[in-house]
Design an enzyme around this catalytic site. Structure first.
Site, PDB file in Angstrom:
ATOM      1  N   CYS A  84     -15.877  -5.527   5.996  1.00 27.40           N
ATOM      2  CA  CYS A  84     -14.633  -5.951   5.045  1.00 27.40           C
ATOM      3  C   CYS A  84     -15.192  -5.978   3.754  1.00 27.40           C
ATOM      4  O   CYS A  84     -14.489  -5.403   2.923  1.00 27.40           O
ATOM      5  CB  CYS A  84     -14.340  -7.516   5.789  1.00 27.40           C
ATOM      6  SG  CYS A  84     -13.873  -7.418   7.273  1.00 27.40           S
TER       7      CYS A  84
HETATM    8  N1  SAJ Z   1     -23.132 -12.920   1.561  1.00 29.02           N
HETATM    9  C1  SAJ Z   1     -24.109 -13.032   0.849  1.00 29.02           C
HETATM   10  N2  SAJ Z   1     -23.765 -14.012   0.047  1.00 29.02           N
HETATM   11  C2  SAJ Z   1     -22.870 -15.253   0.493  1.00 29.02           C
HETATM   12  C3  SAJ Z   1     -21.975 -14.867   1.544  1.00 29.02           C
HETATM   13  C4  SAJ Z   1     -22.271 -13.649   2.055  1.00 29.02           C
HETATM   14  O1  SAJ Z   1     -25.008 -12.199   0.580  1.00 29.02           O
HETATM   15  O2  SAJ Z   1     -23.109 -16.262  -0.117  1.00 29.02           O
HETATM   16  C5  SAJ Z   1     -23.169 -11.559   2.364  1.00 29.02           C
HETATM   17  C6  SAJ Z   1     -23.402 -11.377   3.900  1.00 29.02           C
HETATM   18  O3  SAJ Z   1     -24.910 -11.577   4.067  1.00 29.02           O
HETATM   19  C7  SAJ Z   1     -22.816 -10.135   4.424  1.00 29.02           C
HETATM   20  C8  SAJ Z   1     -21.583 -10.134   3.541  1.00 29.02           C
HETATM   21  O4  SAJ Z   1     -21.860 -10.739   2.312  1.00 29.02           O
HETATM   22  O5  SAJ Z   1     -23.593  -9.342   4.282  1.00 29.02           O
HETATM   23  C9  SAJ Z   1     -20.274 -10.538   4.057  1.00 29.02           C
HETATM   24  O6  SAJ Z   1     -20.264 -11.796   4.463  1.00 29.02           O
HETATM   25  P1  SAJ Z   1     -19.085 -12.523   5.028  1.00 29.02           P
HETATM   26  O7  SAJ Z   1     -19.423 -13.661   5.809  1.00 29.02           O
HETATM   27  O8  SAJ Z   1     -18.137 -12.731   3.777  1.00 29.02           O
HETATM   28  O9  SAJ Z   1     -18.305 -11.336   5.650  1.00 29.02           O
HETATM   29  P2  SAJ Z   1     -17.798 -11.244   7.162  1.00 29.02           P
HETATM   30  O10 SAJ Z   1     -17.278  -9.630   6.790  1.00 29.02           O
HETATM   31  O11 SAJ Z   1     -18.396 -11.429   8.366  1.00 29.02           O
HETATM   32  O12 SAJ Z   1     -16.549 -11.951   7.341  1.00 29.02           O
HETATM   33  C10 SAJ Z   1     -15.490 -11.954   6.403  1.00 29.02           C
HETATM   34  C11 SAJ Z   1     -14.876 -13.448   6.379  1.00 29.02           C
HETATM   35  N3  SAJ Z   1     -15.945 -14.509   5.894  1.00 29.02           N
HETATM   36  C12 SAJ Z   1     -15.884 -15.480   5.445  1.00 29.02           C
HETATM   37  O13 SAJ Z   1     -14.685 -16.112   4.930  1.00 29.02           O
HETATM   38  C13 SAJ Z   1     -16.915 -16.457   5.290  1.00 29.02           C
HETATM   39  C14 SAJ Z   1     -13.683 -13.357   5.664  1.00 29.02           C
HETATM   40  O14 SAJ Z   1     -13.959 -13.204   4.446  1.00 29.02           O
HETATM   41  C15 SAJ Z   1     -12.835 -12.412   6.349  1.00 29.02           C
HETATM   42  O15 SAJ Z   1     -11.884 -12.980   7.285  1.00 29.02           O
HETATM   43  C16 SAJ Z   1     -13.557 -11.336   7.048  1.00 29.02           C
HETATM   44  O16 SAJ Z   1     -14.652 -11.085   6.509  1.00 29.02           O
HETATM   45  C17 SAJ Z   1     -12.456 -10.051   7.156  1.00 29.02           C
HETATM   46  O17 SAJ Z   1     -12.288  -9.630   8.391  1.00 29.02           O
HETATM   47  O18 SAJ Z   1     -11.996  -9.755   6.130  1.00 29.02           O
END
Ligand code: SAJ
Length: 407
Positions: free
Chosen positions: A255
């Site tokens: 995403c």
């Molecule tokens: N990441 C970082 N630093 C942070 C947060 C995340 O480096 O502070 C990295 C993570 O390690 C990962 C990537 O970013 O590699 C994405 O992490 P994520 O938790 O944002 O991504 P997803 O794809 O598991 O889930 C996200 C959902 N996450 C949260 O809201 C926390 C949300 O944004 C959406 O509902 C979902 O993608 C979607 O399906 O769009």
């Protein structure tokens, strides 16, 4: 004859969920819990998976014939990128054609949940669905309701995650909102699908940009000899007007690294070039290269070089406690290290094997031997169950990109 509105209200509406991935499956489960008869429709589902779901009470069909017996159809198919940064909406168009081919003579509500560019529901989905003879408001109701699943354990319950819904016309919006109000506690009805499509992209671009910001800050802090983790921890004490993000080895998942480019692609049709999206993409994509540089610096401090060194990578999924390696920066980092002559192995309890540059790597046990014989341990994804004390006490070089070893 009950109207569609009555069937949505009394939960007799027959619901078809197209695509039973990380979005469709929880949605199907929630619709069943809410009392609706549900059929899963997924052309690509393996037989054993279908059997598992059937045992869990989710009937799964491969063909779209069952659409004919549906009153509500929810589309939850992938929206990846191809050729770098081009949206691939082929899953949506394929599903729309299959649905159109099987539309019945009764009123039907179709909702798209997949993340896509603003205009997808109106410009792409509507014409395909109307090609079968139904017309918006005359048998066909169409809306967009962006998914908000956060993959991984310990996330909020489905019913507690508010949803946004935008209908192609007033009746579609009303019907879709009524349906989702039977699934989740809070539903916000917005004026158009474009508002809902854009809201979803704002949510995810917000994350991509802020992750890029803290990643860029981490590069500057390293150059200035300031600990970025102290900085992030200090800033996070601000109880208002700030939301903390953590630096890392890059940006993974299907995403956050992908969705921003759906908007950038659409914006170009309006001669508009969203610079934050491009810049965030550039910075996040550079992090694997910086991570490899950090490994070089660590090895150099011990008089070693990457070439010929044994590097044990901890965690290859794109984030902790999620068995998914899509877009995981670990894959790029392992490729770069191997290309530079390092002997790379990895440990990840969720991932039995990976293939990189035609080479198969299999997860090794995390034990005194695998750690002890390494020249450097590189922590990329710190799953909950990883034995950090083993790594701490082994006395080997560690590059800890997730700051999990700090006491
Ligand atoms: N990441 C970082 N630093 C942070 C947060 C995340 O480096 O502070 C990295 C993570 O390690 C990962 C990537 O970013 O590699 C994405 O992490 P994520 O938790 O944002 O991504 P997803 O794809 O598991 O889930 C996200 C959902 N996450 C949260 O809201 C926390 C949300 O944004 C959406 O509902 C979902 O993608 C979607 O399906 O769009």
């Amino acid at each position: 004859m009950a109207t569609l509105e009555q069937k949505v209200s009394d939960r007799s509406a027959r619901v078809g969920v197209v695509g039973l991935g990380y979005v469709g499956l929880p949605l199907a489960r929630r619709a069943i819990e809410a009392g609706y008869p549900v059929v899963g429709i997924d052309k690509y589902l393996a037989d054993e998976r279908s059997a598992e779901l059937a045992e869990a009470g989710i009937r799964v069909e491969r063909s779209f014939d069952s659409v004919e017996r549906c009153d509500v159809v929810l589309i939850c198919v992938p929206t990846p990128l191809v050729d770098g940064e081009q949206p691939d909406v082929s899953y949506i168009t394929d599903a729309a054609k299959d649905i159109a081919f099987n539309l019945n003579s009764e009123d039907m509500l179709v909702v798209l949940e997949s993340t896509s560019y603003p205009g997808t529901t109106r410009e792409l989905l509507l014409p395909l669905l109307e090609s079968a003879g139904k017309r918006l408001g005359r048998g066909l109701f169409l809306a967009y309701a962006p998914e908000r699943v956060d993959p991984g354990d310990g996330r909020p319950d489905y019913a507690d995650i508010p949803r946004v819904v935008g209908g192609l016309d007033e009746e579609s919006g009303r019907l879709a909102a009524a349906f989702y109000r039977n699934l989740v506690k809070e539903v916000t009805l917005v004026p158009t699908p474009e508002v809902a499509e854009m809201a979803k992209l704002l949510e995810n671009i917000f994350r991509a940009v802020n992750i890029a910001l803290v990643n860029e800050m981490s590069l500057l802090c390293r150059r200035m000899g300031i600990d970025i983790w102290d900085v992030v921890g200090a800033a996070a004490t601000k109880p208002f007007g700030f939301m903390s993000f953590k630096p890392g080895p890059g940006l993974g998942g299907h995403c956050i690294p992908v969705d921003p480019f759906y908007l950038a692609w659409k914006a170009k049709q309006y001669d508009f070039y969203p610079e934050f999206i491009e810049l965030a993409g550039k910075i996040n994509k550079s992090m694997p290269f910086h991570t490899v540089q950090w490994v070089s610096e660590a090895l150099n401090s011990a008089g070693k070089s990457k070439k010929g060194s044994k590097i044990l990578v901890i965690g290859v999924t794109y984030k902790e406690d999620v068995p998914d390696t899509r877009e995981s920066p670990a894959l790029k980092i392992i490729e770069l290290l191997a290309q530079r002559g390092a002997e790379v192995s990895y440990h990840d309890p969720y991932v039995e094997s990976i293939e990189i540059d035609g080479l198969e790597y299999r997860s090794v046990p995390l034990d005194p031997r695998s750690v002890g014989e390494s020249d450097c341990v590189l922590i990329l994804t710190a799953h909950s169950g990883i034995d950090l004390d083993l790594i701490r006490s082994a006395g080997v070089l560690v590059v800890d990109t997730r700051n999990v070893l700090r006491e």
